[in-house]
Design a protein around this motif. Sequence first.
Motif, PDB file in Angstrom:
ATOM      1  N   VAL A   9      12.140 -27.176  29.104  1.00 31.19           N
ATOM      2  CA  VAL A   9      13.440 -27.780  29.389  1.00 31.19           C
ATOM      3  C   VAL A   9      14.022 -27.052  30.597  1.00 31.19           C
ATOM      4  O   VAL A   9      14.367 -25.876  30.512  1.00 31.19           O
ATOM      5  N   ASN A  10      14.105 -27.735  31.712  1.00 27.45           N
ATOM      6  CA  ASN A  10      14.628 -27.116  32.929  1.00 27.45           C
ATOM      7  C   ASN A  10      16.089 -26.728  32.707  1.00 27.45           C
ATOM      8  O   ASN A  10      16.928 -27.586  32.402  1.00 27.45           O
ATOM      9  N   PRO A  11      16.434 -25.445  32.834  1.00 34.49           N
ATOM     10  CA  PRO A  11      17.789 -25.006  32.494  1.00 34.49           C
ATOM     11  C   PRO A  11      18.854 -25.448  33.494  1.00 34.49           C
ATOM     12  O   PRO A  11      20.039 -25.299  33.217  1.00 34.49           O
ATOM     13  N   LEU A  12      18.450 -25.977  34.641  1.00 29.95           N
ATOM     14  CA  LEU A  12      19.427 -26.476  35.605  1.00 29.95           C
ATOM     15  C   LEU A  12      19.629 -27.978  35.467  1.00 29.95           C
ATOM     16  O   LEU A  12      20.754 -28.471  35.501  1.00 29.95           O
ATOM     17  N   THR A  13      18.534 -28.721  35.313  1.00 28.05           N
ATOM     18  CA  THR A  13      18.662 -30.177  35.187  1.00 28.05           C
ATOM     19  C   THR A  13      18.843 -30.611  33.749  1.00 28.05           C
ATOM     20  O   THR A  13      19.371 -31.692  33.478  1.00 28.05           O
ATOM     21  N   GLY A  14      18.373 -29.788  32.801  1.00 27.70           N
ATOM     22  CA  GLY A  14      18.444 -30.166  31.399  1.00 27.70           C
ATOM     23  C   GLY A  14      17.347 -31.118  30.974  1.00 27.70           C
ATOM     24  O   GLY A  14      17.305 -31.539  29.820  1.00 27.70           O
ATOM     25  N   ARG A  15      16.442 -31.435  31.879  1.00 26.38           N
ATOM     26  CA  ARG A  15      15.397 -32.402  31.585  1.00 26.38           C
ATOM     27  C   ARG A  15      14.099 -31.710  31.183  1.00 26.38           C
ATOM     28  O   ARG A  15      13.825 -30.576  31.572  1.00 26.38           O
ATOM     29  N   LEU A  16      13.260 -32.452  30.429  1.00 26.94           N
ATOM     30  CA  LEU A  16      11.939 -31.952  30.072  1.00 26.94           C
ATOM     31  C   LEU A  16      11.024 -32.040  31.288  1.00 26.94           C
ATOM     32  O   LEU A  16      10.795 -33.123  31.834  1.00 26.94           O
ATOM     33  N   ASP A  17      10.525 -30.895  31.741  1.00 29.92           N
ATOM     34  CA  ASP A  17       9.504 -30.859  32.783  1.00 29.92           C
ATOM     35  C   ASP A  17       8.151 -30.678  32.113  1.00 29.92           C
ATOM     36  O   ASP A  17       7.893 -29.656  31.473  1.00 29.92           O
ATOM     37  N   LEU A  18       7.277 -31.672  32.220  1.00 31.58           N
ATOM     38  CA  LEU A  18       5.981 -31.629  31.564  1.00 31.58           C
ATOM     39  C   LEU A  18       4.996 -30.793  32.360  1.00 31.58           C
ATOM     40  O   LEU A  18       4.969 -30.844  33.597  1.00 31.58           O
ATOM     41  N   SER A  19       4.184 -30.026  31.670  1.00 34.69           N
ATOM     42  CA  SER A  19       3.124 -29.279  32.328  1.00 34.69           C
ATOM     43  C   SER A  19       1.967 -30.218  32.653  1.00 34.69           C
ATOM     44  O   SER A  19       1.861 -31.326  32.106  1.00 34.69           O
ATOM     45  N   ASN A  20       1.093 -29.784  33.550  1.00 31.83           N
ATOM     46  CA  ASN A  20      -0.118 -30.548  33.825  1.00 31.83           C
ATOM     47  C   ASN A  20      -1.320 -29.630  33.666  1.00 31.83           C
ATOM     48  O   ASN A  20      -1.237 -28.418  33.884  1.00 31.83           O
ATOM     49  N   SER A  21      -2.433 -30.187  33.263  1.00 33.10           N
ATOM     50  CA  SER A  21      -3.640 -29.393  33.040  1.00 33.10           C
ATOM     51  C   SER A  21      -4.870 -30.255  33.255  1.00 33.10           C
ATOM     52  O   SER A  21      -4.815 -31.486  33.144  1.00 33.10           O
ATOM     53  N   PHE A  22      -5.976 -29.587  33.571  1.00 33.96           N
ATOM     54  CA  PHE A  22      -7.245 -30.289  33.661  1.00 33.96           C
ATOM     55  C   PHE A  22      -8.366 -29.336  33.280  1.00 33.96           C
ATOM     56  O   PHE A  22      -8.229 -28.106  33.360  1.00 33.96           O
ATOM     57  N   THR A  23      -9.483 -29.906  32.833  1.00 38.38           N
ATOM     58  CA  THR A  23     -10.686 -29.143  32.512  1.00 38.38           C
ATOM     59  C   THR A  23     -11.909 -29.935  32.956  1.00 38.38           C
ATOM     60  O   THR A  23     -11.903 -31.167  32.959  1.00 38.38           O
ATOM     61  N   VAL A  24     -12.949 -29.215  33.334  1.00 43.63           N
ATOM     62  CA  VAL A  24     -14.266 -29.814  33.577  1.00 43.63           C
ATOM     63  C   VAL A  24     -15.289 -28.925  32.882  1.00 43.63           C
ATOM     64  O   VAL A  24     -15.119 -27.700  32.802  1.00 43.63           O
ATOM     65  N   SER A  25     -16.320 -29.531  32.345  1.00 38.70           N
ATOM     66  CA  SER A  25     -17.343 -28.752  31.636  1.00 38.70           C
ATOM     67  C   SER A  25     -18.694 -29.436  31.753  1.00 38.70           C
ATOM     68  O   SER A  25     -18.789 -30.644  31.986  1.00 38.70           O
ATOM     69  N   ALA A  26     -19.732 -28.619  31.586  1.00 41.16           N
ATOM     70  CA  ALA A  26     -21.109 -29.111  31.615  1.00 41.16           C
ATOM     71  C   ALA A  26     -21.924 -28.297  30.626  1.00 41.16           C
ATOM     72  O   ALA A  26     -21.673 -27.100  30.427  1.00 41.16           O
ATOM     73  N   ALA A  27     -22.893 -28.926  29.999  1.00 43.00           N
ATOM     74  CA  ALA A  27     -23.758 -28.233  29.039  1.00 43.00           C
ATOM     75  C   ALA A  27     -25.137 -28.875  29.053  1.00 43.00           C
ATOM     76  O   ALA A  27     -25.261 -30.105  29.106  1.00 43.00           O
ATOM     77  N   TYR A  28     -26.154 -28.027  28.990  1.00 44.50           N
ATOM     78  CA  TYR A  28     -27.536 -28.519  28.981  1.00 44.50           C
ATOM     79  C   TYR A  28     -28.292 -27.865  27.832  1.00 44.50           C
ATOM     80  O   TYR A  28     -28.237 -26.644  27.655  1.00 44.50           O
ATOM     81  N   LEU A  29     -28.988 -28.679  27.047  1.00 46.95           N
ATOM     82  CA  LEU A  29     -29.811 -28.197  25.934  1.00 46.95           C
ATOM     83  C   LEU A  29     -31.272 -28.380  26.294  1.00 46.95           C
ATOM     84  O   LEU A  29     -31.697 -29.474  26.681  1.00 46.95           O
TER      85      LEU A  29
END
Length: 541
Positions: free
Chosen positions: A393-413
Amino acid sequence: MTTIRSVLLGTAAGLAAATAGQAADLPVKKAIPIEYVRVCGAYGAGFFYIPGTDTCLRVGGRARFEAGYIPNPNRNQSQGDSSQFRGLARLNVDARTQTGYGTLRAFLRLEFASRTGIFMASGTQQRIANAFPATGQDAFGRVQNFVVADKAFVQFAGLTAGRASSFFDFYAHDYELIGTTGGSDVPSTNLLAYTAKFGEGWSATLSMEDPNFRKNPVYSAAVAAALGAGLPTQFAVTTTAPTPIILATNAAGNATAVAFVDAVQRSRMPDFVGALRYDAAWGSAQLSAAVKDVNTGGFIGGAVLPAGTNGAALLATRGITSGSQTAYGWAVQGGVKVNTPFVAPGDGLYLQGAYGVGAIVYTGFTYFTGTYGSNLTPTQGAPFQHYLSDAVVNPLTGRLDLSNSFTVSAAYLHYWTPEWRSAFFGGYGEVGFGRGTRAAFSLTNGLVGSATPPSVVTNAAAFAVSPVLRDNAQVTAGASLIWSPVKDLDIGVEGTYIGTSVLSGRVADQTRPVTDASGLPVYTVRRHDVTQIRMRVQRDF
């Protein structure tokens, strides 16, 4: 004597003859036919018909032992654990009946486990109520048990209802023992879904899923015992998760009007998940998407502003009509699995990537560090914390600021021989917060104490090395070697590397809290690297 013996024998013979004659007149009762258990071959090996029904049943399970080691030189503040153990039991029951609408299926899976050591005793599962801890002085956080309904769902005519794996998931750490790479992996959630199959190998699913398993907390801080200058002493805070909104300040820069908002998320809207999947002889591919809500409660207490302040007018200037608000997060994930029998029978390759806004559990950035916590260290004894909130919650605007995230992965059997196999895997992910949000939150430091960054205005140097709400990244890599001398028996070992870093600058080293004359930390770090090794003995049946 001879005469008496003759009389007795004659009497006994007569009674026996009379009894035999009466028995011959009684009806003969037929034996109940025995119905032997019959093999049911319609659904694969191990199924049998439940006597007297047309339902096929398969009972299976798992027994597992695990032990692990992770170096941890820091032995301060209840830290220092390095060894870990787990014993796990699993029971599966799969019941299927053929109907005019297709197969009617019910699947149950119960898991029981005893886990010890800080790293094996999962804080994530404890926070989500899937486990319970010991309470002894030397055992709290180190000994943990759980009994959980891991699966309990019904499938019928395309419908799946109950407790099952999220339809958003794809790779879900299929080749890993420990589970360190990013990517969504929620094996147990409550859902109602419909899957339609069309074309050759195509399927589409719409799923309504329990939101509680996908919420990471909105960032908040504990309110300081003494509130900032300019606020009256009667201003009360009554919740354990407040977040402030600054509405007015005086000439000295002290807040004179502040609203505190309850930052605990409620369960208000289900998560909606859609998945498009293709399966073929070469492998499979899936594209999935999800929409979820991020919300806060109302203002804390009755009066949220000092007496005499026109709170409504001040709130209106920020566009705020209610302390409670809702924003909508989303995530997308794409993955492909390619079977590579031309290298060796059983070989396969996974590639997967995910991006989300306000949906960090969907991208799976928290999978190794831990979920359902606003901020956590990547491993015990680490010098700084990840900040992992879905929103601030941005304490100046009072609005919810959403975080952003990403992941990449690889696996070989890869199967070296039919009895020996190895997995090789790695991943990378980032989490970030809106520009200016961290700086805005630093202005509330005098109100909520040390859980916010020092003020960027009055203490820029300390602000620069604070780990609070810093954008950060994590890279993982690992490999395993597993021996299966007989069918359904695995004996293996896996080693992993986890590197966590802030994306810019440095942060204070919390394992060496030494400050100089100006109060700035003497020791700072940019990254934390750790390795882990785990072995497993497992029998499935």
